[in-house]
Structures are given as C-alpha cells and as structure tokens.
Design a protein around this motif. Structure first.
Motif, PDB file in Angstrom:
ATOM      1  N   ALA A  37     -18.041 -29.398  10.357  1.00 31.85           N
ATOM      2  CA  ALA A  37     -17.812 -30.669  11.048  1.00 31.85           C
ATOM      3  C   ALA A  37     -16.902 -31.531  10.169  1.00 31.85           C
ATOM      4  N   VAL A  38     -15.723 -31.838  10.681  1.00 32.43           N
ATOM      5  CA  VAL A  38     -14.710 -32.541   9.879  1.00 32.43           C
ATOM      6  C   VAL A  38     -14.902 -34.047  10.051  1.00 32.43           C
ATOM      7  N   SER A  39     -15.340 -34.688   8.956  1.00 30.20           N
ATOM      8  CA  SER A  39     -15.857 -36.056   9.040  1.00 30.20           C
ATOM      9  C   SER A  39     -14.931 -37.095   8.414  1.00 30.20           C
ATOM     10  N   LYS A  40     -13.679 -36.717   8.133  1.00 31.59           N
ATOM     11  CA  LYS A  40     -12.751 -37.688   7.536  1.00 31.59           C
ATOM     12  C   LYS A  40     -12.672 -38.943   8.403  1.00 31.59           C
ATOM     13  N   THR A  41     -12.607 -40.085   7.743  1.00 33.82           N
ATOM     14  CA  THR A  41     -12.540 -41.439   8.328  1.00 33.82           C
ATOM     15  C   THR A  41     -13.888 -41.946   8.859  1.00 33.82           C
ATOM     16  N   GLU A  60     -13.969 -32.530   4.540  1.00 40.47           N
ATOM     17  CA  GLU A  60     -13.292 -33.793   4.247  1.00 40.47           C
ATOM     18  C   GLU A  60     -11.876 -33.508   3.738  1.00 40.47           C
ATOM     19  N   ASN A  61     -10.982 -34.490   3.944  1.00 39.66           N
ATOM     20  CA  ASN A  61      -9.567 -34.302   3.627  1.00 39.66           C
ATOM     21  C   ASN A  61      -9.008 -35.125   2.481  1.00 39.66           C
ATOM     22  N   TYR A  62      -9.582 -36.301   2.256  1.00 45.45           N
ATOM     23  CA  TYR A  62      -8.982 -37.242   1.318  1.00 45.45           C
ATOM     24  C   TYR A  62      -9.885 -37.355   0.098  1.00 45.45           C
ATOM     25  N   PHE A  82     -13.692 -29.029   1.063  1.00 51.25           N
ATOM     26  CA  PHE A  82     -12.478 -29.840   0.954  1.00 51.25           C
ATOM     27  C   PHE A  82     -11.370 -29.086   1.693  1.00 51.25           C
ATOM     28  N   ILE A  83     -10.787 -29.726   2.729  1.00 51.43           N
ATOM     29  CA  ILE A  83      -9.840 -29.004   3.585  1.00 51.43           C
ATOM     30  C   ILE A  83      -8.448 -29.633   3.592  1.00 51.43           C
ATOM     31  N   GLY A  84      -8.253 -30.721   2.828  1.00 53.39           N
ATOM     32  CA  GLY A  84      -6.967 -31.416   2.863  1.00 53.39           C
ATOM     33  C   GLY A  84      -6.012 -30.952   1.783  1.00 53.39           C
ATOM     34  N   ILE A 164      -9.121 -16.749   3.921  1.00 50.68           N
ATOM     35  CA  ILE A 164      -7.886 -17.466   4.246  1.00 50.68           C
ATOM     36  C   ILE A 164      -8.145 -18.584   5.261  1.00 50.68           C
ATOM     37  N   MET A 165      -7.215 -19.518   5.286  1.00 52.97           N
ATOM     38  CA  MET A 165      -7.283 -20.667   6.196  1.00 52.97           C
ATOM     39  C   MET A 165      -5.898 -20.924   6.744  1.00 52.97           C
ATOM     40  N   ALA A 166      -5.823 -21.430   7.979  1.00 52.78           N
ATOM     41  CA  ALA A 166      -4.531 -21.838   8.524  1.00 52.78           C
ATOM     42  C   ALA A 166      -4.704 -22.979   9.506  1.00 52.78           C
ATOM     43  N   ILE A 167      -3.649 -23.759   9.608  1.00 53.74           N
ATOM     44  CA  ILE A 167      -3.582 -24.845  10.599  1.00 53.74           C
ATOM     45  C   ILE A 167      -2.431 -24.494  11.532  1.00 53.74           C
ATOM     46  N   THR A 168      -2.736 -24.290  12.795  1.00 54.63           N
ATOM     47  CA  THR A 168      -1.659 -23.984  13.744  1.00 54.63           C
ATOM     48  C   THR A 168      -1.037 -25.300  14.236  1.00 54.63           C
ATOM     49  N   GLY A 204      -8.883 -22.869  13.737  1.00 51.56           N
ATOM     50  CA  GLY A 204      -9.393 -23.475  14.966  1.00 51.56           C
ATOM     51  C   GLY A 204      -9.905 -24.879  14.700  1.00 51.56           C
ATOM     52  N   MET A 205      -9.472 -25.839  15.531  1.00 53.20           N
ATOM     53  CA  MET A 205      -9.887 -27.227  15.434  1.00 53.20           C
ATOM     54  C   MET A 205     -10.361 -27.668  16.830  1.00 53.20           C
ATOM     55  N   SER A 206     -10.531 -28.970  17.033  1.00 56.73           N
ATOM     56  CA  SER A 206     -11.105 -29.425  18.309  1.00 56.73           C
ATOM     57  C   SER A 206     -10.376 -28.873  19.529  1.00 56.73           C
ATOM     58  N   ALA A 207      -9.049 -28.820  19.451  1.00 57.36           N
ATOM     59  CA  ALA A 207      -8.264 -28.453  20.628  1.00 57.36           C
ATOM     60  C   ALA A 207      -8.288 -26.953  20.919  1.00 57.36           C
ATOM     61  N   VAL A 220     -14.783 -22.579  11.977  1.00 54.97           N
ATOM     62  CA  VAL A 220     -13.941 -23.485  12.763  1.00 54.97           C
ATOM     63  C   VAL A 220     -14.129 -24.889  12.205  1.00 54.97           C
ATOM     64  N   ARG A 221     -13.036 -25.636  12.122  1.00 55.21           N
ATOM     65  CA  ARG A 221     -13.062 -26.983  11.530  1.00 55.21           C
ATOM     66  C   ARG A 221     -12.877 -27.990  12.657  1.00 55.21           C
ATOM     67  N   VAL A 222     -13.986 -28.583  13.081  1.00 58.02           N
ATOM     68  CA  VAL A 222     -13.965 -29.404  14.292  1.00 58.02           C
ATOM     69  C   VAL A 222     -14.320 -30.857  13.942  1.00 58.02           C
ATOM     70  N   GLY A 223     -13.383 -31.767  14.212  1.00 58.65           N
ATOM     71  CA  GLY A 223     -13.592 -33.182  13.908  1.00 58.65           C
ATOM     72  C   GLY A 223     -13.844 -34.010  15.149  1.00 58.65           C
ATOM     73  N   SER A 224     -12.774 -34.363  15.859  1.00 61.54           N
ATOM     74  CA  SER A 224     -12.891 -35.349  16.943  1.00 61.54           C
ATOM     75  C   SER A 224     -13.815 -34.905  18.074  1.00 61.54           C
ATOM     76  N   ALA A 225     -13.941 -33.618  18.326  1.00 61.01           N
ATOM     77  CA  ALA A 225     -14.841 -33.175  19.400  1.00 61.01           C
ATOM     78  C   ALA A 225     -16.306 -33.466  19.052  1.00 61.01           C
ATOM     79  N   GLN A 229     -12.713 -39.847  18.630  1.00 59.45           N
ATOM     80  CA  GLN A 229     -11.316 -40.053  18.240  1.00 59.45           C
ATOM     81  C   GLN A 229     -11.249 -40.847  16.943  1.00 59.45           C
ATOM     82  N   ARG A 230     -10.449 -40.362  16.001  1.00 57.26           N
ATOM     83  CA  ARG A 230     -10.347 -41.075  14.717  1.00 57.26           C
ATOM     84  C   ARG A 230      -9.446 -42.312  14.836  1.00 57.26           C
ATOM     85  N   HIS A 231      -9.804 -43.359  14.083  1.00 64.97           N
ATOM     86  CA  HIS A 231      -8.936 -44.535  13.963  1.00 64.97           C
ATOM     87  C   HIS A 231      -8.586 -44.680  12.499  1.00 64.97           C
TER      88      HIS A 231
HETATM   89  C1  LIG Z   1      -8.553 -33.237  10.652  1.00 66.18           C
HETATM   90  C2  LIG Z   1      -8.578 -31.772  10.429  1.00 66.18           C
HETATM   91  C3  LIG Z   1      -9.335 -30.926  11.259  1.00 66.18           C
HETATM   92  C4  LIG Z   1     -10.110 -31.404  12.468  1.00 66.18           C
HETATM   93  O1  LIG Z   1      -9.239 -31.877  13.453  1.00 66.18           O
HETATM   94  P1  LIG Z   1      -9.793 -32.230  14.934  1.00 66.18           P
HETATM   95  O2  LIG Z   1      -8.604 -32.070  15.789  1.00 66.18           O
HETATM   96  O3  LIG Z   1     -10.279 -33.640  14.855  1.00 66.18           O
HETATM   97  O4  LIG Z   1     -10.867 -31.288  15.236  1.00 66.18           O
HETATM   98  C5  LIG Z   1      -9.362 -29.572  10.949  1.00 66.18           C
HETATM   99  N1  LIG Z   1      -8.680 -29.064   9.904  1.00 66.18           N
HETATM  100  C6  LIG Z   1      -7.943 -29.833   9.087  1.00 66.18           C
HETATM  101  C7  LIG Z   1      -7.216 -29.219   7.958  1.00 66.18           C
HETATM  102  C8  LIG Z   1      -7.862 -31.204   9.339  1.00 66.18           C
HETATM  103  O5  LIG Z   1      -7.102 -31.965   8.535  1.00 66.18           O
END
Ligand SMILES: *Cc1c(COP(=O)(O)O)cnc(C)c1O
Length: 234
Positions: A37-41, A60-62, A82-84, A164-168, A204-207, A220-225, A229-231
């Motif tokens: 669960a991605v809890s940044k912000t 967390e990212n920051y 730590f994913i950032g 391994i990890m990737a962000i599409t 894999g993220m929320s989308a 899977v790294r899921v934040g906003s779902a 929505q982050r502000h």
């Molecule tokens: C913010 C973030 C996520 C989560 O993104 P959502 O679209 O909110 O699920 C996953 N991975 C990384 C690396 C991120 O920075």
C-alpha cells in the motif's frame, strides 16, 4: 461513521477483491501476490488505519517523510518498502529504517546502502529497477544490463537481492502494457535461473495492477486506489 464503513476500508476491500479476481483468471493464488500500500503524502493515521484493516506492507517515496513515519510508528510494524528515487546523500536513513528498497539502478547507491546497513538488522532486501520503456528520462537500468548488474549487487554484503521492479508509462494502451509486463516476467524468470532467491517481480499500480497480476507480478504497489487521490503540497 464507524471505522468498518470508512472509505479507506471500502477501497481496500475492493482492491483485495480485484486482486483475488485477477488471480482467479490466471489460476494464481492471492497468497503469491503481496499488496504494497503506497502511502506517500498520507498522514500516519491513514497508514495505521490501513494496517488495522489488514495491510501488511507499506510503500513510501520521499526519504524524509518516509523516515519520519517509520520513526513515529507505534505498535506492530508493517514491512516498510522504499520505492522512490534515491540520491546518494540520502541512503543512510533508508539503510537504517527500511526492509526493502525497490529502486536500485546504480551500483554506487547499492554500495552505500550495503556499507550503511546496521549490523543488528537483517540484510536489506533490494530490487533492481528496470527501465522497461527504454526512456532515457526514466529511472532504471536497461534490460540487457540485468545479468551483470545482478551479479554486482549479489556480491555486496548486507544486501539481499530480492528481484526486479518497474514502472510502466501511464499512457500505454492495454496491449502495449501487457507486452511490457510480459517482458518483465520473462526477465524475472531468467534472473531466477541465475539467482533462485530473487523471485520478486514488483510491477503494477492503481491503474493496472490487475493486468500486472495476470502477467505474473508478485508485488503490486497500489496507492490512490486505497488511500484516495493524492494532493501534493506546493
Ligand atoms: C506513487 C507510486 C505508486 C502508486 O501509484 P498509484 O497510482 O497511486 O497507485 C507505485 N509505485 C511507485 C514507484 C510510485 O511512486
């Protein structure tokens, strides 16, 4: 509103249901998929609510925000990821406070984490980030560099190569998304032949977490779902 009815619990239950359904479609067990669960912000109270509702892993990212949250945490600790992006002058607090780092793409950063990992803690689990879109502006190593980079990481003390990890990219159509996730799965399979313990495939993220699971994601790294929505502060 009772905690059981809070939107966070509803959203989390919905995400878990979708994870289960994606696993069912391809004959996988949900036990083989870790929800990070991605809890940044989000404030600590939201993280605690998520853990009370069954979340076991937080991402967390920051660095500063992340370390503050780890230090302020009370009660049974979740697994902290730590994913950032990580700069070399910020490695020490991450080495001291996290269980996992997903974003390793430079040897220098890995060497610093290895040097700075305290002896009283187990080895720091790390994933190598792959630049799957081959976009020079994006983080991650080229897929071709994975075997030799993995050997270099594996040779460092106090680190454990997890996978391994990737962000599409956010704007892919589904067939291109699937193609990239499948390529990552194949890279992961090859890595496992070389390093049998490096079984993590973090994608894999929320989308797109359901497609990622269908293609073999283990994390899977899921934040906003989950959190909404982050502000971002200005
Ligand atoms: C913010 C973030 C996520 C989560 O993104 P959502 O679209 O909110 O699920 C996953 N991975 C990384 C690396 C991120 O920075």
């Amino acid at each position: 509103m009772s905690p059981e009815q809070s939107p966070l619990n509803d959203r989390l239950a919905n995400v878990n249901k979708r994870i289960q359904a994606a696993c069912d479609r391809v004959g996988r067990s949900p036990d083989d998929v870790t929800l990070v669960a991605v809890s940044k912000t989000w404030p600590l109270t939201d993280l605690q609510a998520a853990v009370a509702a069954g979340v076991t892993d937080l991402g967390e990212n920051y660095v500063q925000e992340a370390v503050d949250k780890v230090q302020q945490w009370q009660g049974p600790a979740p697994v902290w990821h730590f994913i950032g992006p990580l700069q070399s002058n910020k490695t020490r607090p991450v080495a001291e406070h996290f269980d996992w780092v997903h974003s390793i793409d430079r040897l220098k950063i890995a060497q610093r984490l290895a040097d700075q990992r305290p002896d009283h803690l187990p080895p720091l689990n790390v994933c190598i980030q792959i630049n799957i879109s081959q976009d020079p502006a994006k983080a991650g190593i080229a897929a071709e560099a994975l075997p030799s980079f993995a050997d270099q990481i594996r040779a460092l003390p106090r680190l454990r190569l997890g996978g391994i990890m990737a962000i599409t990219a956010a704007d892919l159509n589904e067939s291109e998304l699937r193609r990239q996730f499948k390529e990552l799965k194949s890279l992961s399979d090859t890595l496992i032949q070389q390093h049998p313990d490096a079984t993590v495939l973090s994608m894999g993220m929320s989308a797109d977490f359901e497609v990622a699971i269908e293609c073999g994601a283990t994390h899977v790294r899921v934040g906003s779902a989950i959190f909404g929505q982050r502000h971002y502060a200005e």
